[in-house]
Design an enzyme around this catalytic site. Sequence first.
Site, short mmCIF file in Angstrom:
data_model
loop_
_atom_site.label_atom_id
_atom_site.label_comp_id
_atom_site.label_asym_id
_atom_site.label_seq_id
_atom_site.Cartn_x
_atom_site.Cartn_y
_atom_site.Cartn_z
N SER A 145 0.86 -1.19 0.00
CA SER A 145 0.00 0.00 0.00
C SER A 145 0.89 1.23 0.00
O SER A 145 2.02 1.18 0.52
CB SER A 145 -0.87 0.02 1.25
OG SER A 145 -1.54 1.27 1.38
N TYR A 158 -1.76 -1.40 10.15
CA TYR A 158 -1.83 -1.52 8.70
C TYR A 158 -0.54 -0.99 8.06
O TYR A 158 0.08 -1.65 7.22
CB TYR A 158 -3.06 -0.75 8.20
CG TYR A 158 -3.36 -0.88 6.74
CD1 TYR A 158 -4.10 -1.94 6.25
CD2 TYR A 158 -2.92 0.09 5.84
CE1 TYR A 158 -4.40 -2.05 4.90
CE2 TYR A 158 -3.21 -0.01 4.49
CZ TYR A 158 -3.96 -1.08 4.02
OH TYR A 158 -4.24 -1.18 2.68
N LYS A 162 2.26 -3.11 6.00
CA LYS A 162 2.54 -2.81 4.59
C LYS A 162 4.00 -2.40 4.39
O LYS A 162 4.64 -2.80 3.42
CB LYS A 162 1.59 -1.72 4.07
CG LYS A 162 0.11 -2.15 4.06
CD LYS A 162 -0.15 -3.39 3.24
CE LYS A 162 -1.63 -3.70 3.10
NZ LYS A 162 -1.91 -4.93 2.34
N1 LIG Z 1 -8.73 -0.50 -1.48
C1 LIG Z 1 -7.63 0.25 -1.40
O1 LIG Z 1 -7.66 1.48 -1.63
C2 LIG Z 1 -6.31 -0.38 -1.03
C3 LIG Z 1 -5.19 0.43 -1.08
C4 LIG Z 1 -3.96 -0.13 -0.77
C5 LIG Z 1 -3.86 -1.45 -0.46
N2 LIG Z 1 -4.99 -2.22 -0.42
C6 LIG Z 1 -4.82 -3.63 -0.08
O2 LIG Z 1 -5.42 -4.43 -1.08
C7 LIG Z 1 -5.84 -5.65 -0.50
C8 LIG Z 1 -7.29 -5.90 -0.87
O3 LIG Z 1 -8.06 -4.83 -0.36
P1 LIG Z 1 -9.53 -4.49 -0.88
O4 LIG Z 1 -9.63 -3.03 -0.90
O5 LIG Z 1 -9.85 -5.27 -2.08
O6 LIG Z 1 -10.36 -4.98 0.40
P2 LIG Z 1 -11.75 -5.77 0.52
O7 LIG Z 1 -12.68 -5.35 -0.56
O8 LIG Z 1 -12.14 -5.60 1.93
O9 LIG Z 1 -11.33 -7.29 0.23
C9 LIG Z 1 -10.54 -7.98 1.14
C10 LIG Z 1 -10.42 -9.41 0.70
O10 LIG Z 1 -9.59 -10.11 1.64
C11 LIG Z 1 -10.30 -11.24 2.13
N3 LIG Z 1 -9.87 -11.50 3.49
C12 LIG Z 1 -9.95 -10.68 4.56
N4 LIG Z 1 -9.43 -11.28 5.64
C13 LIG Z 1 -9.01 -12.51 5.24
C14 LIG Z 1 -8.40 -13.60 5.89
N5 LIG Z 1 -8.09 -13.54 7.19
N6 LIG Z 1 -8.11 -14.71 5.17
C15 LIG Z 1 -8.42 -14.78 3.85
N7 LIG Z 1 -8.99 -13.77 3.19
C16 LIG Z 1 -9.29 -12.66 3.88
C17 LIG Z 1 -11.78 -10.87 1.99
O11 LIG Z 1 -12.61 -12.00 1.89
P3 LIG Z 1 -13.45 -12.58 3.13
O12 LIG Z 1 -13.83 -11.41 3.98
O13 LIG Z 1 -14.61 -13.26 2.47
O14 LIG Z 1 -12.53 -13.53 3.80
C18 LIG Z 1 -11.73 -10.13 0.65
O15 LIG Z 1 -11.73 -11.05 -0.42
C19 LIG Z 1 -5.59 -5.53 1.00
O16 LIG Z 1 -4.36 -6.13 1.32
C20 LIG Z 1 -5.49 -4.04 1.20
O17 LIG Z 1 -4.70 -3.71 2.32
C21 LIG Z 1 -6.21 -1.71 -0.69
#
Ligand SMILES: NC(=O)c1ccc[n+]([C@@H]2O[C@H](COP(=O)([O-])OP(=O)(O)OC[C@H]3O[C@@H](n4cnc5c(N)ncnc54)[C@H](OP(=O)(O)O)[C@@H]3O)[C@@H](O)[C@H]2O)c1
Length: 254
Positions: A145, A158, A162
């Site tokens: 991130s 977080y 990261k």
């Molecule tokens: N969105 C952003 O702006 C952003 C920016 C920088 C980095 N990121 C990173 O990108 C990644 C995905 O984020 P997102 O925005 O797509 O979030 P999201 O929509 O909340 O999706 C998170 C995913 O992770 C799964 N998950 C959560 N806890 C888990 C666990 N303990 N074991 C297995 N699966 C798990 C969830 O599925 P279930 O809940 O069904 O298990 C879901 O598929 C994360 O690492 C986040 O830190 C996101």
Amino acid sequence: MSGLFSLQDHVALITGASRGLGLAMATAMAEAGALVVLNGRDAATLTAAAEGLRARGLKAGIAAFDVSDFDACAREVAAIAARHGRLDAVVLNAGINHRKPLLEWETEDFLRVLNINLTGCFVLAREAARAMIPRGSGRIIFTGSIMGIVARPTVHAYAAAKAGLGGMAKTLAVELAPKGLTVNVICPGFFDTEMNTALTQNPEFDAWVKQRCPMGRWAQPEELGGAAVFLASRAGSYMNGHMLVVDGGLTINM
Ligand SMILES: NC(=O)c1ccc[n+]([C@@H]2O[C@H](COP(=O)([O-])OP(=O)(O)OC[C@H]3O[C@@H](n4cnc5c(N)ncnc54)[C@H](OP(=O)(O)O)[C@@H]3O)[C@@H](O)[C@H]2O)c1
């Protein structure tokens, strides 16, 4: 798809792929020809997501497990490699956030975020490497991130996780390159996903993102797909230990 960006015949595990960025990257990789194994904790959600891909003629399976269950991580990675006879790439993307002013943080919450966002990635990377090294090739990709590079208040665990991924990716990159593996980090900026619902619905934060990002908007999840295909394909063959920032220019904007 053929050529430089093809993932034809590749097998890839994408964690946290039931929705959001993981599903978007898995979709792009499947469109490039890969058989994608979608991970998340809920089998029913994963099945629906995989069926959605298969309905489009793409190749998708599921592996439901919690990435903070380290025994399950080892078991599932070995099972995927055994079932398909290969494991070409892992995108270690599952993650959560926890936002609180420092004095309201419970230590258990800090450890919970670290277990999912960092330690799970270490265990999965180790087990993926175990499957990849005998074949002399493999791509390990972490979702980091920009919060591992720059800072906002409240997201202490977080940001630690990261930033930790960035450091770990480098040690893995130098250790595993002689064995034919590469290790890189994709660092997304602000994407419109479920993780950020509280932020996209907060008019003040929404306005801040739009003002700070030179592109004047949040990113859509599918805008991350190309980075994953690049790092997993022949196009990214000399990328190693890199932090690939995908943030619309937000972090370089003074
Ligand atoms: N969105 C952003 O702006 C952003 C920016 C920088 C980095 N990121 C990173 O990108 C990644 C995905 O984020 P997102 O925005 O797509 O979030 P999201 O929509 O909340 O999706 C998170 C995913 O992770 C799964 N998950 C959560 N806890 C888990 C666990 N303990 N074991 C297995 N699966 C798990 C969830 O599925 P279930 O809940 O069904 O298990 C879901 O598929 C994360 O690492 C986040 O830190 C996101």
